[in-house]
Design a protein around this motif. Structure first.
Motif, PDB file in Angstrom:
ATOM      1  N   ARG A   1       2.815 -13.847   1.081  1.00  0.00           N
ATOM      2  CA  ARG A   1       0.830 -13.628   0.930  1.00  0.00           C
ATOM      3  C   ARG A   1       0.437 -12.373   2.418  1.00  0.00           C
ATOM      4  N   PHE A   2       0.128 -11.507   1.341  1.00  0.00           N
ATOM      5  CA  PHE A   2      -0.966 -10.968   1.651  1.00  0.00           C
ATOM      6  C   PHE A   2      -2.262 -11.000   2.146  1.00  0.00           C
ATOM      7  N   ILE A   3      -2.915 -10.989   3.590  1.00  0.00           N
ATOM      8  CA  ILE A   3      -4.273 -10.929   3.501  1.00  0.00           C
ATOM      9  C   ILE A   3      -5.173  -9.402   4.382  1.00  0.00           C
ATOM     10  N   ALA A   4      -5.625  -9.304   3.366  1.00  0.00           N
ATOM     11  CA  ALA A   4      -5.526  -7.667   3.931  1.00  0.00           C
ATOM     12  C   ALA A   4      -7.721  -7.865   4.732  1.00  0.00           C
ATOM     13  N   GLU A   5      -7.358  -7.221   5.355  1.00  0.00           N
ATOM     14  CA  GLU A   5      -8.154  -6.542   6.437  1.00  0.00           C
ATOM     15  C   GLU A   5      -9.324  -5.695   5.911  1.00  0.00           C
ATOM     16  N   PRO A   6     -10.529  -5.296   5.561  1.00  0.00           N
ATOM     17  CA  PRO A   6     -11.382  -5.232   5.403  1.00  0.00           C
ATOM     18  C   PRO A   6     -11.199  -3.180   5.368  1.00  0.00           C
TER      19      PRO A   6
ATOM     20  N   PHE B   1      -8.146  -2.103   4.726  1.00  0.00           N
ATOM     21  CA  PHE B   1      -7.283  -1.525   3.634  1.00  0.00           C
ATOM     22  C   PHE B   1      -7.520  -1.333   3.363  1.00  0.00           C
ATOM     23  N   ALA B   2      -8.642  -1.317   2.542  1.00  0.00           N
ATOM     24  CA  ALA B   2      -9.610  -0.808   1.386  1.00  0.00           C
ATOM     25  C   ALA B   2      -9.344   1.020   1.707  1.00  0.00           C
ATOM     26  N   GLU B   3      -9.272   1.364   2.720  1.00  0.00           N
ATOM     27  CA  GLU B   3      -8.794   3.423   3.329  1.00  0.00           C
ATOM     28  C   GLU B   3      -7.571   3.301   2.631  1.00  0.00           C
ATOM     29  N   VAL B   4      -7.149   2.327   2.420  1.00  0.00           N
ATOM     30  CA  VAL B   4      -4.872   2.960   2.322  1.00  0.00           C
ATOM     31  C   VAL B   4      -4.283   2.100   1.047  1.00  0.00           C
ATOM     32  N   LYS B   5      -5.882   1.967   0.163  1.00  0.00           N
ATOM     33  CA  LYS B   5      -5.217   0.467  -0.579  1.00  0.00           C
ATOM     34  C   LYS B   5      -4.431   1.286  -1.872  1.00  0.00           C
ATOM     35  N   PRO B   6      -5.167   2.099  -2.134  1.00  0.00           N
ATOM     36  CA  PRO B   6      -5.240   3.187  -3.595  1.00  0.00           C
ATOM     37  C   PRO B   6      -3.378   4.053  -3.105  1.00  0.00           C
TER      38      PRO B   6
ATOM     39  N   VAL C   1       0.743  -5.161   9.044  1.00  0.00           N
ATOM     40  CA  VAL C   1       0.834  -3.795   9.256  1.00  0.00           C
ATOM     41  C   VAL C   1      -0.523  -3.664  10.012  1.00  0.00           C
ATOM     42  N   VAL C   2      -0.801  -1.576   9.902  1.00  0.00           N
ATOM     43  CA  VAL C   2      -1.347  -1.538  11.674  1.00  0.00           C
ATOM     44  C   VAL C   2      -1.602  -0.090  10.879  1.00  0.00           C
ATOM     45  N   ARG C   3      -2.477   0.599  11.501  1.00  0.00           N
ATOM     46  CA  ARG C   3      -2.437   1.959  11.273  1.00  0.00           C
ATOM     47  C   ARG C   3      -2.976   2.394  12.280  1.00  0.00           C
ATOM     48  N   LYS C   4      -2.801   2.897  13.224  1.00  0.00           N
ATOM     49  CA  LYS C   4      -2.912   3.374  13.965  1.00  0.00           C
ATOM     50  C   LYS C   4      -3.650   2.919  15.387  1.00  0.00           C
ATOM     51  N   GLY C   5      -3.160   1.535  15.536  1.00  0.00           N
ATOM     52  CA  GLY C   5      -3.330   0.549  16.155  1.00  0.00           C
ATOM     53  C   GLY C   5      -4.597  -0.809  15.694  1.00  0.00           C
ATOM     54  N   THR C   6      -4.575  -0.265  14.491  1.00  0.00           N
ATOM     55  CA  THR C   6      -5.504  -1.226  14.608  1.00  0.00           C
ATOM     56  C   THR C   6      -4.923  -2.163  12.873  1.00  0.00           C
ATOM     57  N   LEU C   7      -5.334  -3.389  12.856  1.00  0.00           N
ATOM     58  CA  LEU C   7      -4.535  -4.498  12.035  1.00  0.00           C
ATOM     59  C   LEU C   7      -4.981  -4.365  10.460  1.00  0.00           C
ATOM     60  N   ILE C   8      -3.990  -3.679   9.296  1.00  0.00           N
ATOM     61  CA  ILE C   8      -5.186  -4.025   8.404  1.00  0.00           C
ATOM     62  C   ILE C   8      -4.849  -5.290   7.025  1.00  0.00           C
ATOM     63  N   GLY C   9      -3.801  -5.280   7.737  1.00  0.00           N
ATOM     64  CA  GLY C   9      -3.509  -6.807   6.768  1.00  0.00           C
ATOM     65  C   GLY C   9      -1.887  -7.842   7.410  1.00  0.00           C
ATOM     66  N   THR C  10      -2.426  -8.965   7.101  1.00  0.00           N
ATOM     67  CA  THR C  10      -1.283  -9.878   7.385  1.00  0.00           C
ATOM     68  C   THR C  10      -0.308 -10.191   6.100  1.00  0.00           C
ATOM     69  N   ILE C  11       1.033 -10.638   6.011  1.00  0.00           N
ATOM     70  CA  ILE C  11       1.695 -10.545   5.426  1.00  0.00           C
ATOM     71  C   ILE C  11       2.685 -11.860   6.287  1.00  0.00           C
ATOM     72  N   THR C  12       2.591 -13.510   5.814  1.00  0.00           N
ATOM     73  CA  THR C  12       2.644 -14.339   5.245  1.00  0.00           C
ATOM     74  C   THR C  12       4.198 -14.553   4.606  1.00  0.00           C
ATOM     75  N   VAL C  13       5.346 -14.494   5.866  1.00  0.00           N
ATOM     76  CA  VAL C  13       6.825 -14.937   4.443  1.00  0.00           C
ATOM     77  C   VAL C  13       6.582 -15.528   3.859  1.00  0.00           C
ATOM     78  N   THR C  14       6.812 -16.079   2.508  1.00  0.00           N
ATOM     79  CA  THR C  14       7.278 -16.783   1.586  1.00  0.00           C
ATOM     80  C   THR C  14       8.215 -17.125   1.210  1.00  0.00           C
ATOM     81  N   GLU C  15       8.947 -15.885   1.353  1.00  0.00           N
ATOM     82  CA  GLU C  15      10.422 -16.465   0.209  1.00  0.00           C
ATOM     83  C   GLU C  15      11.273 -15.024   0.544  1.00  0.00           C
TER      84      GLU C  15
END
Length: 105
Positions: free
Chosen positions: A33-38, A40-45, A10-24
């Motif tokens: 499983r979602f692993i957020a980068e710091p 991500f807090a900007e878009v979490k709301p 998941v990318v915002r303006k070229g910056t990685l904000i999170g990674t999803i490892t597909v399990t299903e």
């Protein structure tokens, strides 16, 4: 194209904000499983608001709340960016649908 344990970004303006490892892979929906980068807090709301709308079943508000997500973010498959997607993130879980073609509507 997608298989279990594939990694999506998941990318915002070229910056990685999170990674999803597909399990299903549950026809139409991929979950993982979602692993957020710091940052991500900007878009979490945004994701929190969309989930609250779904839980309250106030579907008339869904499009207005969700639209900023695909406008601001890109979902990148193992093969590259996808044209359109519906993405939900809650905690360390993500589930999404995607298309190689813009869905328009």
């Amino acid at each position: 194209m997608t298989q279990d344990d594939a990694t999506w970004h998941v990318v915002r303006k070229g910056t990685l904000i999170g990674t999803i490892t597909v399990t299903e892979n549950d026809f139409l929906w991929l979950r993982g499983r979602f692993i957020a980068e710091p940052v991500f807090a900007e878009v979490k709301p945004w994701f929190d608001e969309v989930l609250a709308i779904l839980e309250s079943e106030d579907f008339a508000r869904f499009d207005a709340a969700y639209d900023r997500i695909p406008q601001e973010l890109a979902l990148v498959s193992p093969s590259g960016p996808v044209a359109d997607f519906l993405l939900h993130i809650e905690g360390d879980e993500a589930w999404f649908r995607w298309s190689d073609e813009p869905l328009g509507g």
